[in-house]
Design a protein around this motif. Structure first.
Motif, PDB file in Angstrom:
ATOM      1  N   ARG A  98      -9.466  -0.063  -4.436  1.00  8.97           N
ATOM      2  CA  ARG A  98      -8.192   0.609  -4.393  1.00  8.97           C
ATOM      3  C   ARG A  98      -8.535   2.067  -4.495  1.00  8.97           C
ATOM      4  O   ARG A  98      -9.141   2.785  -5.408  1.00  8.97           O
ATOM      5  CB  ARG A  98      -7.219   0.360  -5.330  1.00  8.97           C
ATOM      6  CG  ARG A  98      -5.643   1.094  -5.220  1.00  8.97           C
ATOM      7  CD  ARG A  98      -4.837   0.770  -6.668  1.00  8.97           C
ATOM      8  NE  ARG A  98      -3.491   1.174  -6.078  1.00  8.97           N
ATOM      9  CZ  ARG A  98      -2.625   1.117  -6.864  1.00  8.97           C
ATOM     10  NH1 ARG A  98      -2.783   0.824  -8.314  1.00  8.97           N
ATOM     11  NH2 ARG A  98      -1.515   1.681  -6.679  1.00  8.97           N
ATOM     12  N   GLU A 139      -3.248   5.640   0.617  1.00  9.08           N
ATOM     13  CA  GLU A 139      -4.020   4.703  -0.418  1.00  9.08           C
ATOM     14  C   GLU A 139      -4.744   3.567   0.894  1.00  9.08           C
ATOM     15  O   GLU A 139      -4.199   3.465   1.671  1.00  9.08           O
ATOM     16  CB  GLU A 139      -3.421   4.022  -1.296  1.00  9.08           C
ATOM     17  CG  GLU A 139      -2.644   5.030  -2.499  1.00  9.08           C
ATOM     18  CD  GLU A 139      -2.006   4.313  -3.585  1.00  9.08           C
ATOM     19  OE1 GLU A 139      -2.342   2.847  -3.755  1.00  9.08           O
ATOM     20  OE2 GLU A 139      -1.186   4.738  -4.381  1.00  9.08           O
ATOM     21  N   THR A 198       4.366  -6.700  -5.655  1.00  7.88           N
ATOM     22  CA  THR A 198       4.698  -5.749  -5.546  1.00  7.88           C
ATOM     23  C   THR A 198       6.059  -5.665  -4.998  1.00  7.88           C
ATOM     24  O   THR A 198       6.173  -6.115  -3.806  1.00  7.88           O
ATOM     25  CB  THR A 198       3.795  -4.787  -4.708  1.00  7.88           C
ATOM     26  OG1 THR A 198       2.475  -4.453  -5.154  1.00  7.88           O
ATOM     27  CG2 THR A 198       4.065  -3.252  -4.685  1.00  7.88           C
ATOM     28  N   SER A 240       6.330   6.126   3.151  1.00  2.00           N
ATOM     29  CA  SER A 240       4.966   5.667   3.642  1.00  2.00           C
ATOM     30  C   SER A 240       5.117   4.545   4.510  1.00  2.00           C
ATOM     31  O   SER A 240       6.307   3.948   4.636  1.00  2.00           O
ATOM     32  CB  SER A 240       4.171   5.079   2.317  1.00  2.00           C
ATOM     33  OG  SER A 240       3.020   4.679   2.588  1.00  2.00           O
ATOM     34  N   TYR A 241       4.073   4.321   5.320  1.00  2.00           N
ATOM     35  CA  TYR A 241       4.008   2.947   6.255  1.00  2.00           C
ATOM     36  C   TYR A 241       2.937   2.102   5.802  1.00  2.00           C
ATOM     37  O   TYR A 241       1.968   2.668   5.011  1.00  2.00           O
ATOM     38  CB  TYR A 241       3.862   3.422   7.546  1.00  2.00           C
ATOM     39  CG  TYR A 241       5.073   4.086   8.045  1.00  2.00           C
ATOM     40  CD1 TYR A 241       6.132   3.631   8.589  1.00  2.00           C
ATOM     41  CD2 TYR A 241       5.019   5.660   8.076  1.00  2.00           C
ATOM     42  CE1 TYR A 241       7.285   4.339   9.020  1.00  2.00           C
ATOM     43  CE2 TYR A 241       5.900   6.187   8.625  1.00  2.00           C
ATOM     44  CZ  TYR A 241       7.284   5.493   8.931  1.00  2.00           C
ATOM     45  OH  TYR A 241       8.403   6.385   9.488  1.00  2.00           O
ATOM     46  N   LEU A 242       3.097   0.961   5.733  1.00  2.00           N
ATOM     47  CA  LEU A 242       2.049  -0.059   4.997  1.00  2.00           C
ATOM     48  C   LEU A 242       1.532  -1.032   6.021  1.00  2.00           C
ATOM     49  O   LEU A 242       2.473  -1.503   6.637  1.00  2.00           O
ATOM     50  CB  LEU A 242       2.610  -0.673   3.757  1.00  2.00           C
ATOM     51  CG  LEU A 242       1.741  -1.904   3.254  1.00  2.00           C
ATOM     52  CD1 LEU A 242       0.373  -1.591   2.704  1.00  2.00           C
ATOM     53  CD2 LEU A 242       2.340  -2.672   2.251  1.00  2.00           C
ATOM     54  N   LEU A 260      -0.778  -4.381   6.269  1.00  2.00           N
ATOM     55  CA  LEU A 260      -1.522  -5.167   5.210  1.00  2.00           C
ATOM     56  C   LEU A 260      -2.028  -6.242   6.073  1.00  2.00           C
ATOM     57  O   LEU A 260      -1.332  -7.215   6.852  1.00  2.00           O
ATOM     58  CB  LEU A 260      -0.576  -5.551   4.206  1.00  2.00           C
ATOM     59  CG  LEU A 260      -1.252  -6.393   3.215  1.00  2.00           C
ATOM     60  CD1 LEU A 260      -0.579  -6.366   1.947  1.00  2.00           C
ATOM     61  CD2 LEU A 260      -1.322  -8.013   3.492  1.00  2.00           C
ATOM     62  N   CYS A 312       7.781   1.717   4.180  1.00  2.00           N
ATOM     63  CA  CYS A 312       8.458   1.230   2.733  1.00  2.00           C
ATOM     64  C   CYS A 312       9.349   2.070   2.066  1.00  2.00           C
ATOM     65  O   CYS A 312       9.688   1.944   1.040  1.00  2.00           O
ATOM     66  CB  CYS A 312       6.990   1.928   1.971  1.00  2.00           C
ATOM     67  SG  CYS A 312       5.593   0.920   2.292  1.00  2.00           S
ATOM     68  N   TRP A 317      -5.656  -3.519   3.102  1.00  2.00           N
ATOM     69  CA  TRP A 317      -4.482  -2.774   3.191  1.00  2.00           C
ATOM     70  C   TRP A 317      -4.580  -1.244   3.319  1.00  2.00           C
ATOM     71  O   TRP A 317      -5.529  -0.623   2.895  1.00  2.00           O
ATOM     72  CB  TRP A 317      -3.404  -3.069   2.293  1.00  2.00           C
ATOM     73  CG  TRP A 317      -3.938  -2.747   0.919  1.00  2.00           C
ATOM     74  CD1 TRP A 317      -4.795  -3.769   0.140  1.00  2.00           C
ATOM     75  CD2 TRP A 317      -3.874  -1.407   0.088  1.00  2.00           C
ATOM     76  NE1 TRP A 317      -4.983  -2.889  -1.008  1.00  2.00           N
ATOM     77  CE2 TRP A 317      -4.525  -1.778  -1.011  1.00  2.00           C
ATOM     78  CE3 TRP A 317      -3.320  -0.448   0.346  1.00  2.00           C
ATOM     79  CZ2 TRP A 317      -4.660  -0.618  -2.136  1.00  2.00           C
ATOM     80  CZ3 TRP A 317      -3.279   0.712  -0.607  1.00  2.00           C
ATOM     81  CH2 TRP A 317      -3.830   0.440  -1.876  1.00  2.00           C
ATOM     82  N   HIS A 371      -1.922   2.363   3.181  1.00  2.00           N
ATOM     83  CA  HIS A 371      -0.546   3.105   3.150  1.00  2.00           C
ATOM     84  C   HIS A 371      -1.058   4.347   3.829  1.00  2.00           C
ATOM     85  O   HIS A 371      -1.899   5.012   3.607  1.00  2.00           O
ATOM     86  CB  HIS A 371      -0.284   3.640   1.712  1.00  2.00           C
ATOM     87  CG  HIS A 371       0.642   2.490   1.095  1.00  2.00           C
ATOM     88  ND1 HIS A 371       1.940   2.292   1.534  1.00  2.00           N
ATOM     89  CD2 HIS A 371       0.225   1.608   0.180  1.00  2.00           C
ATOM     90  CE1 HIS A 371       2.380   1.082   0.504  1.00  2.00           C
ATOM     91  NE2 HIS A 371       1.455   0.701  -0.001  1.00  2.00           N
ATOM     92  N   TYR A 409       0.859   8.006   6.332  1.00  2.00           N
ATOM     93  CA  TYR A 409       1.981   8.670   6.705  1.00  2.00           C
ATOM     94  C   TYR A 409       1.482   9.956   7.691  1.00  2.00           C
ATOM     95  O   TYR A 409       0.510   9.885   7.864  1.00  2.00           O
ATOM     96  CB  TYR A 409       2.558   9.589   5.233  1.00  2.00           C
ATOM     97  CG  TYR A 409       4.282   9.524   5.465  1.00  2.00           C
ATOM     98  CD1 TYR A 409       5.247   8.404   5.825  1.00  2.00           C
ATOM     99  CD2 TYR A 409       4.658  10.782   5.173  1.00  2.00           C
ATOM    100  CE1 TYR A 409       6.348   8.596   5.729  1.00  2.00           C
ATOM    101  CE2 TYR A 409       6.001  11.126   5.111  1.00  2.00           C
ATOM    102  CZ  TYR A 409       6.951   9.874   5.604  1.00  2.00           C
ATOM    103  OH  TYR A 409       8.193  10.051   5.616  1.00  2.00           O
TER     104      TYR A 409
END
Length: 290
Positions: A18, A36, A48, A55-57, A59, A87, A105, A107, A109
């Motif tokens: 991470r 991240e 989670t 943020s956009y994720l 995964l 998010c 994954w 995160h 932006y």
């Protein structure tokens, strides 16, 4: 802005990765940037749950099974599936009961991230099942690698990778129904006809009839394959020709409007300004002074 909330159970293995970043002012203002990024091996009760995070994720499930609750729906996350979410909205993702969940994954932006997300979200499903040979997992791993080995070029490389990743994702989403996605020949015929006759009083009803399709079906398929409605494409052709005439001839604004098939000069000026951000006169003046 609404208050950010998060609840989580960090049930991941010690060898999980991470990485949290601190983007520069330049990256925040001009680039897509990583917030991240990581690679997790998880087991129940990993989860989670959050909302109101700018943020956009993305995964990607590598093995095992996860579950996603998003937009009032629950989705099963199987190997080689990926989800792309905003998010700011409520989300809850977790390892499936009696299973493990291995996933990569990121995160991110900034800059054009909202535009990419909105293009993807048009399909109405945050999840996408990918082919095993998809480059997306490799691209996320590359993002991990460049952030583990930071250099002066890390933010530029990350922005480049994020652009490639989101572009590949959108293209994958748009071609997954490949049997129905081949552009019909009558759409190509329509494009050629519009390019040839853009200066005429071209009615979409007549064009659709000449192609032996209904106006509704023609309009829907045209927008699906060309990215804009037939009327918008006709305006696009006229504006492109108008820009050429403004740059390279001394014709008056009224004469140019007439030549491209718009008989009301005020309407032409309004159309041009709405699409180019300045009037035809200002456009000509700008190009003449370059």
């Amino acid at each position: 802005m609404p208050q950010y909330t998060e609840h989580a159970s960090h049930s991941w293995t010690p060898d999980s990765v991470r990485l949290i970043t601190s983007p520069s002012v330049a990256a925040r203002s001009a680039l897509m940037y990583v917030q991240e990024v990581g690679y997790f091996w998880t087991h129940p009760p990993y989860f989670t749950e959050r909302q109101h995070l700018p943020s956009y994720l993305l995964l990607y499930t590598v093995s095992g099974e996860g579950q996603l609750e998003y937009g009032g729906q629950t989705y099963s996350l199987q190997p080689h599936s990926l989800f792309f979410i905003d998010c700011m909205a409520h989300q809850h993702y977790r390892t499936a009961e009696h299973n493990h969940w291995e996933f990569a994954w990121v995160h991110f932006y900034g800059w054009a991230s909202k535009h990419y997300y909105e293009l993807y979200a048009q399909q109405g499903d945050p999840r996408l099942q990918l082919l095993q040979q998809s480059p997306l997992l490799g691209q996320i791993r590359a993002l991990i690698d460049i952030h583990e080995n930071k250099t002066v070029h890390t933010e530029l490389l990350a922005s480049k990778l994020l652009t490639e990743l989101t572009t590949e994702l959108i293209l994958s989403a748009h071609v997954r129904d490949s049997d129905s996605d081949a552009m019909p020949s009558y759409i190509a015929d329509a494009v050629r006809e519009m390019e040839r006759r853009y200066s005429e009083r071209l009615r979409m009803d007549d064009l659709a009839r000449s192609l032996a399709v209904s106006k509704y079906h023609f309009t829907r398929e045209f927008k699906k394959h060309i990215g804009m409605s037939p009327n918008d494409y006709l305006i696009y052709l006229r504006i492109v020709k108008a820009k050429e005439l403004l740059q390279y001839t001394a014709q008056s604004i009224a004469a140019i409007a007439d030549e491209i098939g718009i008989d009301n000069v005020s309407h032409f000026i309004n159309l041009f300004k709405a699409r180019e951000g300045l009037t035809p006169f200002a456009f000509r003046k700008k190009w003449r002074t370059l």
